[in-house]
Design an enzyme around this catalytic site. Structure first.
Site, mmCIF file in Angstrom:
data_model
loop_
_atom_site.group_PDB
_atom_site.id
_atom_site.type_symbol
_atom_site.label_atom_id
_atom_site.label_comp_id
_atom_site.label_asym_id
_atom_site.label_seq_id
_atom_site.Cartn_x
_atom_site.Cartn_y
_atom_site.Cartn_z
ATOM 1 N N HIS A 182 0.842 -1.209 0.000
ATOM 2 C CA HIS A 182 0.000 0.000 0.000
ATOM 3 C C HIS A 182 0.877 1.260 0.000
ATOM 4 C CE1 HIS A 182 -2.792 -2.882 2.246
ATOM 5 N NE2 HIS A 182 -3.509 -2.539 1.202
ATOM 6 N N GLN A 187 -18.006 -6.002 -1.313
ATOM 7 C CA GLN A 187 -17.134 -6.805 -2.170
ATOM 8 C C GLN A 187 -16.755 -8.150 -1.550
ATOM 9 O OE1 GLN A 187 -13.932 -3.757 -2.256
ATOM 10 N NE2 GLN A 187 -12.527 -5.494 -2.129
HETATM 11 P P1 AMP Z 1 -6.538 -3.696 -0.441
HETATM 12 O O1 AMP Z 1 -6.344 -2.925 0.807
HETATM 13 O O2 AMP Z 1 -6.113 -5.123 -0.348
HETATM 14 O O3 AMP Z 1 -7.896 -3.520 -1.041
HETATM 15 O O4 AMP Z 1 -5.521 -3.068 -1.489
HETATM 16 C C1 AMP Z 1 -5.529 -1.711 -1.794
HETATM 17 C C2 AMP Z 1 -4.637 -1.466 -2.987
HETATM 18 O O5 AMP Z 1 -3.310 -1.887 -2.670
HETATM 19 C C3 AMP Z 1 -5.076 -2.263 -4.230
HETATM 20 O O6 AMP Z 1 -4.907 -1.445 -5.384
HETATM 21 C C4 AMP Z 1 -4.110 -3.411 -4.221
HETATM 22 O O7 AMP Z 1 -3.896 -3.960 -5.498
HETATM 23 C C5 AMP Z 1 -2.849 -2.756 -3.686
HETATM 24 N N1 AMP Z 1 -1.949 -3.770 -3.135
HETATM 25 C C6 AMP Z 1 -2.283 -4.782 -2.298
HETATM 26 N N2 AMP Z 1 -1.212 -5.567 -2.056
HETATM 27 C C7 AMP Z 1 -0.190 -5.036 -2.779
HETATM 28 C C8 AMP Z 1 1.181 -5.406 -2.957
HETATM 29 N N3 AMP Z 1 1.709 -6.472 -2.374
HETATM 30 N N4 AMP Z 1 1.949 -4.630 -3.759
HETATM 31 C C9 AMP Z 1 1.419 -3.531 -4.376
HETATM 32 N N5 AMP Z 1 0.139 -3.149 -4.252
HETATM 33 C C10 AMP Z 1 -0.664 -3.882 -3.453
#
Ligand code: AMP
Length: 271
Positions: free
Chosen positions: A25, A49
């Site tokens: 993030h 979701q």
């Molecule tokens: P989430 O909190 O899981 O909904 O993720 C929020 C954003 O962070 C989304 O755009 C994810 O694709 C991105 N994200 C989650 N894990 C990673 C990672 N390991 N590397 C880069 N971006 C990530």
């Protein structure tokens, strides 16, 4: 508040998250800070979701640590709405987003309704934040495709630019994910075999048939204790499965597998 900045002609970069922030993030925050005057991060665990209520209830919450990480990464604005602000009870959801076959394949197939929920929250958040750029992680590659389609559906494709940032990984290759903190020590050690399989496929495409590579790796993961939802080689543009590679087409290997109670997803692009 964001409107004030926009009126002053400042550019807004937006990083939507569900919290339990990790370096993945934060890499999105850094990318946004480099390219925009103001970076907004949202934290909202979006009930719409989650196709699995238990997953929603068990979703990690680490808000104090999240705020600390956002302060140290110099994120300008944290938007942390409550459920009523995003989904007012007085406004029932009637909208359906026509995202086509993306909803039926890969994640869409295994998580019915998931991408409708993603579209719903992103549509609402974009309306509130009104960013010029939207920062998304490659780890959720299909989600990036869905959101690109959403921008067209809601006529924002010329207003909001999607920036896809690389997947951040732990030292053993496991893609960082908020859900990883739910793995016990043994599961955590085993988890690295998942990206290893994807990497193995990536490195051996062109040397043996895609079908036999996939079959072998699915079997290997099964033997390690994973329950594999899918492991596929697909066209990077359309995400449609590829059985025979012409050597030119952009390829992506995508997978989803559960270990214990934790569902992992990952992908790697063949350059
Ligand atoms: P989430 O909190 O899981 O909904 O993720 C929020 C954003 O962070 C989304 O755009 C994810 O694709 C991105 N994200 C989650 N894990 C990673 C990672 N390991 N590397 C880069 N971006 C990530």
């Amino acid at each position: 508040m964001v409107t004030n900045y926009k009126e002053k002609g400042m550019s807004i970069g937006f990083v939507p998250t569900m919290g339990a922030l990790h370096e993945g993030h934060i890499s999105l925050i850094h990318a946004s800070k480099k390219q925009n005057d103001i970076t907004v991060c949202s934290i909202f665990i979006n009930p719409a979701q989650f196709n699995d209520l238990r997953d929603f209830e068990k979703y990690p919450k680490t808000i104090d640590k999240d705020i600390y990480k956002l302060v140290t990464s110099e994120c300008d604005i944290l938007f942390m709405p409550d459920r009523e602000e995003i989904y007012p009870a007085s406004l029932p959801n009637v909208k359906h987003y026509n995202i086509g076959y993306l909803e039926e394949i890969l994640e869409g197939k295994y998580r019915p309704g998931h991408f409708q929920g993603v579209c719903r929250v992103v549509d609402i958040l974009l309306n509130i934040i009104k960013p010029g750029k939207l920062y998304l992680g490659q780890k959720d590659f299909q989600q990036c495709k869905v959101i690109a389609r959403l921008l067209t559906l809601i006529n924002l494709e010329d207003t909001v630019r999607i920036v896809i940032c690389p997947t951040m990984r732990e030292n053993d290759g496991l893609a960082m994910s908020s859900r990883n903190m739910r793995l016990n020590d043994e599961q955590r050690k085993t988890a690295c075999f998942f990206p290893e399989s994807i990497r193995f496929i990536k490195e051996h495409i062109g040397k043996e048939s895609i079908d036999s590579l996939l079959e072998k790796e699915r079997k290997k993961l099964g033997e390690k204790g994973f329950s594999v939802d899918y492991l596929e080689v697909a066209d990077t543009e359309t995400l449609k499965p590829i059985k025979h590679w012409d050597g030119k087409q952009g390829l992506i290997i995508l997978g989803a597998a559960t270990i214990g109670e934790v569902r992992l997803i990952d992908n790697m692009i063949l350059e």
